[in-house]
Every structure is written in C-alpha cells, then in structure tokens.
Scaffold this motif. Structure first.
Motif, mmCIF file in Angstrom:
data_model
loop_
_atom_site.group_PDB
_atom_site.id
_atom_site.type_symbol
_atom_site.label_atom_id
_atom_site.label_comp_id
_atom_site.label_asym_id
_atom_site.label_seq_id
_atom_site.Cartn_x
_atom_site.Cartn_y
_atom_site.Cartn_z
ATOM 1 N N TRP A 299 1.359 -1.154 0.099
ATOM 2 C CA TRP A 299 0.099 -0.238 -0.313
ATOM 3 C C TRP A 299 0.776 0.868 0.005
ATOM 4 O O TRP A 299 0.589 1.600 0.618
ATOM 5 N N THR A 300 2.136 0.938 -0.694
ATOM 6 C CA THR A 300 3.045 2.614 -0.823
ATOM 7 C C THR A 300 3.355 2.267 -2.047
ATOM 8 O O THR A 300 3.603 1.571 -3.453
ATOM 9 N N ILE A 301 3.460 3.948 -2.757
ATOM 10 C CA ILE A 301 3.760 4.186 -3.931
ATOM 11 C C ILE A 301 4.929 4.609 -4.369
ATOM 12 O O ILE A 301 5.434 5.926 -2.898
ATOM 13 N N GLY A 302 5.767 4.607 -4.701
ATOM 14 C CA GLY A 302 7.182 5.600 -4.662
ATOM 15 C C GLY A 302 6.995 6.433 -5.857
ATOM 16 O O GLY A 302 6.707 6.581 -6.772
ATOM 17 N N VAL A 303 8.436 7.673 -5.429
ATOM 18 C CA VAL A 303 8.023 8.443 -5.992
ATOM 19 C C VAL A 303 9.644 9.068 -6.410
ATOM 20 O O VAL A 303 10.486 9.273 -5.553
ATOM 21 N N VAL A 304 10.176 9.507 -7.740
ATOM 22 C CA VAL A 304 11.210 9.998 -7.632
ATOM 23 C C VAL A 304 10.660 11.112 -8.616
ATOM 24 O O VAL A 304 9.787 11.088 -9.498
ATOM 25 N N ILE B 31 -3.894 6.313 -13.954
ATOM 26 C CA ILE B 31 -3.132 5.408 -14.940
ATOM 27 C C ILE B 31 -2.151 4.053 -14.093
ATOM 28 O O ILE B 31 -2.574 2.832 -14.166
ATOM 29 N N LEU B 32 -2.160 4.411 -13.085
ATOM 30 C CA LEU B 32 -1.245 3.647 -12.578
ATOM 31 C C LEU B 32 -1.696 2.948 -11.443
ATOM 32 O O LEU B 32 -1.693 1.576 -11.490
ATOM 33 N N LEU B 33 -3.389 3.538 -10.771
ATOM 34 C CA LEU B 33 -3.838 2.404 -9.743
ATOM 35 C C LEU B 33 -4.013 1.392 -10.879
ATOM 36 O O LEU B 33 -4.570 0.545 -10.522
ATOM 37 N N GLU B 34 -4.719 1.957 -12.183
ATOM 38 C CA GLU B 34 -5.010 0.657 -12.874
ATOM 39 C C GLU B 34 -4.020 -0.638 -13.871
ATOM 40 O O GLU B 34 -4.526 -1.760 -13.435
ATOM 41 N N MET C 42 -1.466 -0.949 -11.315
ATOM 42 C CA MET C 42 -1.386 -2.247 -9.775
ATOM 43 C C MET C 42 -2.112 -3.109 -9.455
ATOM 44 O O MET C 42 -2.125 -3.769 -9.540
ATOM 45 N N ASN C 43 -3.810 -2.715 -10.051
ATOM 46 C CA ASN C 43 -4.601 -3.455 -9.904
ATOM 47 C C ASN C 43 -5.008 -4.676 -11.010
ATOM 48 O O ASN C 43 -5.772 -5.581 -10.525
ATOM 49 N N ASN C 44 -3.755 -4.448 -11.756
ATOM 50 C CA ASN C 44 -4.667 -5.162 -12.595
ATOM 51 C C ASN C 44 -2.920 -6.326 -13.688
ATOM 52 O O ASN C 44 -2.648 -6.196 -14.956
ATOM 53 N N GLU C 45 -1.704 -6.432 -12.505
ATOM 54 C CA GLU C 45 -0.779 -7.323 -12.965
ATOM 55 C C GLU C 45 -1.027 -8.020 -13.554
ATOM 56 O O GLU C 45 0.269 -8.379 -14.490
ATOM 57 N N ASP C 46 -1.662 -9.121 -13.552
ATOM 58 C CA ASP C 46 -1.629 -10.733 -13.668
ATOM 59 C C ASP C 46 -2.000 -10.282 -15.756
ATOM 60 O O ASP C 46 -2.543 -10.858 -16.513
ATOM 61 N N GLU C 47 -2.123 -9.019 -15.889
ATOM 62 C CA GLU C 47 -3.331 -8.760 -17.341
ATOM 63 C C GLU C 47 -2.169 -7.774 -18.443
ATOM 64 O O GLU C 47 -1.155 -7.476 -17.457
ATOM 65 N N PRO C 48 -1.523 -8.172 -19.228
ATOM 66 C CA PRO C 48 -0.031 -7.379 -20.445
ATOM 67 C C PRO C 48 -0.611 -5.766 -20.107
ATOM 68 O O PRO C 48 -2.253 -5.758 -20.095
ATOM 69 N N GLN C 49 0.420 -5.265 -19.300
ATOM 70 C CA GLN C 49 0.489 -3.794 -19.655
ATOM 71 C C GLN C 49 0.469 -2.749 -20.596
ATOM 72 O O GLN C 49 0.740 -3.023 -21.430
ATOM 73 N N ILE D 159 11.764 1.188 -15.460
ATOM 74 C CA ILE D 159 10.792 1.347 -16.036
ATOM 75 C C ILE D 159 10.774 -0.602 -16.683
ATOM 76 O O ILE D 159 9.731 -0.584 -16.927
ATOM 77 N N GLU D 160 11.698 -1.220 -16.719
ATOM 78 C CA GLU D 160 12.161 -1.882 -17.521
ATOM 79 C C GLU D 160 11.536 -3.569 -16.112
ATOM 80 O O GLU D 160 11.196 -4.640 -16.341
ATOM 81 N N SER D 161 11.783 -3.185 -15.004
ATOM 82 C CA SER D 161 11.374 -4.076 -14.114
ATOM 83 C C SER D 161 10.230 -4.291 -13.618
ATOM 84 O O SER D 161 8.473 -4.281 -14.865
ATOM 85 N N GLU D 162 9.790 -5.034 -12.850
ATOM 86 C CA GLU D 162 8.075 -5.730 -12.695
ATOM 87 C C GLU D 162 7.214 -4.697 -12.149
ATOM 88 O O GLU D 162 6.588 -4.850 -11.707
ATOM 89 N N ILE D 163 7.745 -3.371 -11.379
ATOM 90 C CA ILE D 163 7.134 -2.730 -10.599
ATOM 91 C C ILE D 163 6.548 -1.961 -11.313
ATOM 92 O O ILE D 163 6.849 -1.151 -12.496
ATOM 93 N N PRO D 164 4.488 -1.748 -11.709
ATOM 94 C CA PRO D 164 4.161 -1.202 -12.438
ATOM 95 C C PRO D 164 4.440 0.905 -12.519
ATOM 96 O O PRO D 164 5.463 1.140 -11.224
ATOM 97 N N THR D 165 5.215 1.647 -13.256
ATOM 98 C CA THR D 165 5.489 2.826 -13.200
ATOM 99 C C THR D 165 4.834 3.247 -14.486
ATOM 100 O O THR D 165 4.588 3.623 -15.323
ATOM 101 N N VAL D 166 4.680 4.486 -14.066
ATOM 102 C CA VAL D 166 4.220 5.695 -15.326
ATOM 103 C C VAL D 166 5.104 7.663 -14.876
ATOM 104 O O VAL D 166 5.670 7.601 -13.614
ATOM 105 N N LEU D 167 5.076 7.562 -15.943
ATOM 106 C CA LEU D 167 6.597 8.846 -16.186
ATOM 107 C C LEU D 167 5.594 10.041 -16.797
ATOM 108 O O LEU D 167 4.694 10.488 -17.036
ATOM 109 N N ILE D 168 5.721 11.331 -16.197
ATOM 110 C CA ILE D 168 5.376 12.677 -15.571
ATOM 111 C C ILE D 168 6.157 13.100 -16.688
ATOM 112 O O ILE D 168 7.668 13.220 -16.366
#
Length: 340
Positions: free
Chosen positions: A60-65, A303-306, A308-315, A137-146
């Motif tokens: 239940w944590t989202i990282g910020v860079v 976008i990020l919440l979607e 994270m909630n659908n990790e089993d589906e192709p991104q 970006i290429e890792s398994e962690i869902p990521t969105v860029l701004i």
C-alpha cells in the motif's frame, strides 16, 4: 487497542467478513458493510499496516522519483504531486519519496523500491539521461512517467509543443518579429519539446531566429532565467519579445530587464510557461501558458492504479497529452507598424 476480533464480536459477523469490508472487497452486501463500518468508527479501530500488508499481499505504498536539482521546490511539480497524492490516498496508498541511498549505501531506484516493496512508482521529470531510469521502467514494478519520453511505460505530460506554438503565435499577432527563447535544459523532456515547438512555430510564422536568440536558462530557475536574459540584452540587436520555457525563468528575465533600466512590456514583451499563481501578482502581471497540474496528477494516478490492480494482465502503455492554454495578462505589447 481495538482489534479486528473486537469488531467481529460486536457485529456478530465472522472475522473473514470483517476483513473483506476493511479491505474493500466487493462481495459483501451494503447492509453488512454499513454495520461493520459503523462499528469501526464507533470503536476507533485503526488497522495495523503490517497486518494489512499480510492480508492483501500489498505494501500500500507508491514510490516517487522526482526531478533532479529542483525537485518539489518548483510549484509545478508540487502541484502535480499534490493532485496525484489526493487520488491515490483515497484508494488507500501512501507515498514514499526516494533518494539514491539506503543508509550510507548507494542504491539504484529499483534496488530502493524493491527493498521497500512498493506497489507502483511515479517518476516526475527526471533527466532522460538518468542511468537508473530504464532499469526501473523495465522492471516488474508498475510505473508511470510524468514529463519523460518513453515507449516502455505510460507517459503523462502537458502538450508542450502546442504551448510553444500558442506563445509564438500570440507574439507574432502583436507584430513581433524579433522573438527570442529562454530554453530549459534539453535533457528534460519539457525543455526539449518547448524548444522544438518554438522553432517550429517560428518557421510556420515565417520568422527568422536570429543568432543568439536561443539561450539556455538551465533547470527552470529564476537565476537561470536572469542570466539568460542578460545575455540576450548584451546582443547588438536585442529581441523585442522573449518567450521563457518556464515562469520562474520569466521572473528572472523580468528582473534582468528592470536592472538594465528597461520596461516590460514597453521595451520588451515577455511570456512564460506554467501559469504559476505568483505571476498574477507581479508588475506587470505575466502572460503565460497554463498547465493543468491537477489534471496531470489525477491522470497519472488513475493510470497507475489501473496498472497495479491488473498486474496479471498484459500492460497497455498509454501516452496522454494534457491540454494547455494561453492566459493573457499585461506583459506583452502590440507593436506599432513602422511607416515607410
């Protein structure tokens, strides 16, 4: 301290049913959900974060860079993050801001986020040359860029090209031909795109960019804008109008112009990009290209919440350009045509 067992005992429901309500499962009736939620409020129950993590398999944590050097000191980035935070907090998430170290040991962003077990990551306008960004970006962690360009992740940004076009078209409509640009570092997506947009818009308006009329102001700072404007004023033929790629740089330009004993807009017209709240109160109030920070933040969060909630589906990676608009104030002047 009230526990989940206390809630179950008071309401008469099983521990598993109470757990489902606390974790927002949908297979619980509205009446049951209301009884349990009322008991939670009445008894002052606060779920343990560790227990929540164990039951849901999520941190239940989202990282910020965030952007190097400038970071959240810039009102644009703080506005985006505030909007993003409101959206994800409503869904139950906390934010974790990172550096490149854990303790005294240097770590990549990916190492840090894996160590913390974050569920997703938002990256805000770091340099496109950052060596650790692609790893994340290429890792398994869902990521969105701004404000970062990539085909490997979802991207949300302002329509920077069009914003520059609006600025140049506006100055051209006022009769300006000698238009200069205070650019931001091209390593940042916004800076590169605003510069490209400026050059393209000048060409579309059949306007020549004179030598020395494009000057870097660095990373969107007042100091950078001031230094860039000083270089423009040192030219043998200074511009009649200046488009700065950020409002803070425009404020620095305004300072430099005044220090030379000149006036905005009577001597030089000036336009910025961001539409920060503070520029409404300068003298003169600055014309600017408005970015919708609230919409950028909400869109990135959605976008990020979607993801994270659908990790089993192709991104499905998406690229969203948020519209910008011209806000006309008092810092630009219409030129009187010179009679032959």
């Amino acid at each position: 301290m009230t526990t989940i067992y206390d809630i179950a005992k008071k309401t008469g429901f099983s521990i598993s049913t109470v757990s489902k309500v606390l974790n927002n499962y949908t297979d619980v009736g509205d009446k049951t959900r209301k009884i349990i939620n009322d008991a939670v409020k009445e008894m002052g129950y606060y779920p343990s974060s560790s227990a929540r993590t164990l039951s849901t398999k999520k941190s239940w944590t989202i990282g910020v860079v965030n952007v190097e050097k400038l970071g959240l000191e810039h009102p644009f980035f703080s506005g985006v993050i505030e909007s993003f935070m409101k959206k994800v907090e409503a869904a139950g998430y906390d934010l974790l801001f990172v550096s490149d170290k854990i303790g005294n040991k240097s770590q990549t962003y990916l190492d840090h986020f894996r160590y913390r077990g974050v569920d997703g990551v938002i990256i805000v306008c770091i340099s496109k040359d950052d060596p650790y960004m692609d790893m994340l970006i290429e890792s398994e962690i869902p990521t969105v860029l701004i404000d970062i360009e990539s085909r490997k992740a979802s991207v949300v940004s302002s329509d920077n090209h069009y914003g520059s076009e609006l600025a140049v078209n506006y100055l051209a409509s006022l009769g300006h031909k000698k238009i200069a640009h205070i650019s931001a570092e091209e390593r940042l997506l916004a800076g590169a795109h605003r510069l490209e947009g400026f050059m393209q818009a000048m060409k579309k308006n059949d306007l020549h960019i004179q030598d020395g009329y494009i000057v870097s102001g660095g990373v969107f700072t007042i100091e950078g804008g001031k230094e860039a404007m000083e270089r423009l004023l040192d030219l043998s033929e200074p511009p009649t109008a200046v488009f700065a790629a950020g409002d803070l740089m425009a404020l620095g330009a305004l300072m430099a112009i005044r220090e030379r004993g000149l006036d905005v807009p009577n001597d030089i017209s000036l336009i910025g990009f961001d539409d920060l709240q503070m520029i409404q109160y300068t003298t003169p109030a600055l014309t600017s290209i408005k970015q919708d920070t609230a919409l950028i933040g909400r869109t990135a969060a959605t976008i990020l919440l979607e993801q994270m909630n659908n990790e089993d589906e192709p991104q499905q990676h998406v690229s969203v350009k948020v519209p910008v608009s011209l806000v006309e104030r008092d810092s630009c002047k219409k030129l009187t045509p010179v009679k032959n």
